[in-house]
Design a protein around this motif. Sequence first.
Motif, mmCIF file in Angstrom:
data_model
loop_
_atom_site.group_PDB
_atom_site.id
_atom_site.type_symbol
_atom_site.label_atom_id
_atom_site.label_comp_id
_atom_site.label_asym_id
_atom_site.label_seq_id
_atom_site.Cartn_x
_atom_site.Cartn_y
_atom_site.Cartn_z
ATOM 1 N N PRO A 56 -9.115 3.971 2.724
ATOM 2 C CA PRO A 56 -8.716 4.011 0.931
ATOM 3 C C PRO A 56 -9.390 5.077 0.244
ATOM 4 N N GLY A 115 -3.865 5.574 3.906
ATOM 5 C CA GLY A 115 -4.384 5.066 2.714
ATOM 6 C C GLY A 115 -5.062 3.580 3.083
ATOM 7 N N THR A 116 -4.264 2.931 3.892
ATOM 8 C CA THR A 116 -4.876 1.501 4.037
ATOM 9 C C THR A 116 -6.169 1.896 4.947
#
Length: 411
Positions: free
Chosen positions: A59, A55-56
């Motif tokens: 995104p 997710g980082t």
Amino acid sequence: MTRLVMKFGGTSSADPSRLEACAALIAERQKEGASIAVVVSAPAGMTDRLERDVGTADPDGQWVDEGDAVLAAGEQINAALLAMALRRLGLRARSYTGWQVGMLTDGAHGAAKIQSIETKALTQTIDGGTIAVVAGFQGLGPDGRITTLGRGGSDLSAVALAAALQAQACEIYTDVEGVYSADPRMVPTAKPIARLSYEELLEMASQGTKVMQSRSVELAMAKNVTLRILSSFEGTVPQGGTTIGTNAALERATVCAISYSRDETRIMVHRLPAGSEALTRVFAVLAEAGIQVDLIVQSPGNHVNESTLVFSLRRGDAQQALSLLTDPCHKLALDEVSLDPDMAKVSVIGIGLRSQTRMAHTMFETLCAHDIAIGAVATSETRISALIPAVDVEMAVRALHQAFGLDQART
Ligand code: ASP
Ligand code: MG
């Protein structure tokens, strides 16, 4: 040759000492003479962490192929660590990634479907006495990229492998002693159920009991794979557990478990025009919005040509449903709609329930004897559900567990 697939979940393989316990169990099973393929999950919590890292790094979720390459890493680590733990016991073992066992999938990253498994080399390996430790949850897409099967997907890898190897059973090792007759935190007398049918396990999963990924149970049912749910925390090969297979439930009483869900909201529509037209429109509007409705009752209203409609849905969908039904711009524009978010659903699970009127009678009689108001009811072949006030859920589950004789000795 008898073949066995043993699958270890994340808590069963969370750290080096747990992996040693898994290796000891595998060694004992091997002594009994079976050829063994093992499927592992990532250690507990690792896939969640990897998902956050993805997710980082991405995104917007646009690089799902690379995302899957990250997510699949946890299983790969555990497969190799477990193979080493087996070697420390002097056994022959080797790890495999999904693609090394030819676990071919479609290209749907994050939710891939298994299409085939190449079993020739694997069969030779295990029948020759080497333990194959396969990384679950992962496969190989048509473009040669790593895919993952969706969360909880190592159950699916294990069942698919058991089917492909024509294994005599697929053993799912976890941190509980099997599937319980009710939530043991709520009902101290709840016990592991000895035998269940696939339908019952699927029904329990849909009613909130989390044991195995539902897709994997469906696959086991389609391929007739016998499942055994066992604890890896007993220090030796567990004796009890739950066996799931065709006709597995024939030898015991009809009702096997009581499930519940606290995530229920009741919607009441008063003064709905009687007849099927208004009713059809209500459910058309909800269906269009993708809102799932569970229990439904319609009864005559206070006036002629009017009815009262009651149905239940998940709490998260309630506000949207309310505004869809009451929106003045919408053709329904119902003005007497009320919502009660403090509801729960209690379900009696078992085989052939629809033909057993006595079971419905016992259920309602029991709830009635405890002054529990029944808001709506639904039945299927494998369950009878009632909507009740959320405050009564513990009492209802305990009372039903007793009324259906589930407090007694293991069946
Ligand atoms: N590690 C994956 C997950 O956490 C697959 C699995 O455990 O079955 O969803
Ligand atoms: Mg799992």
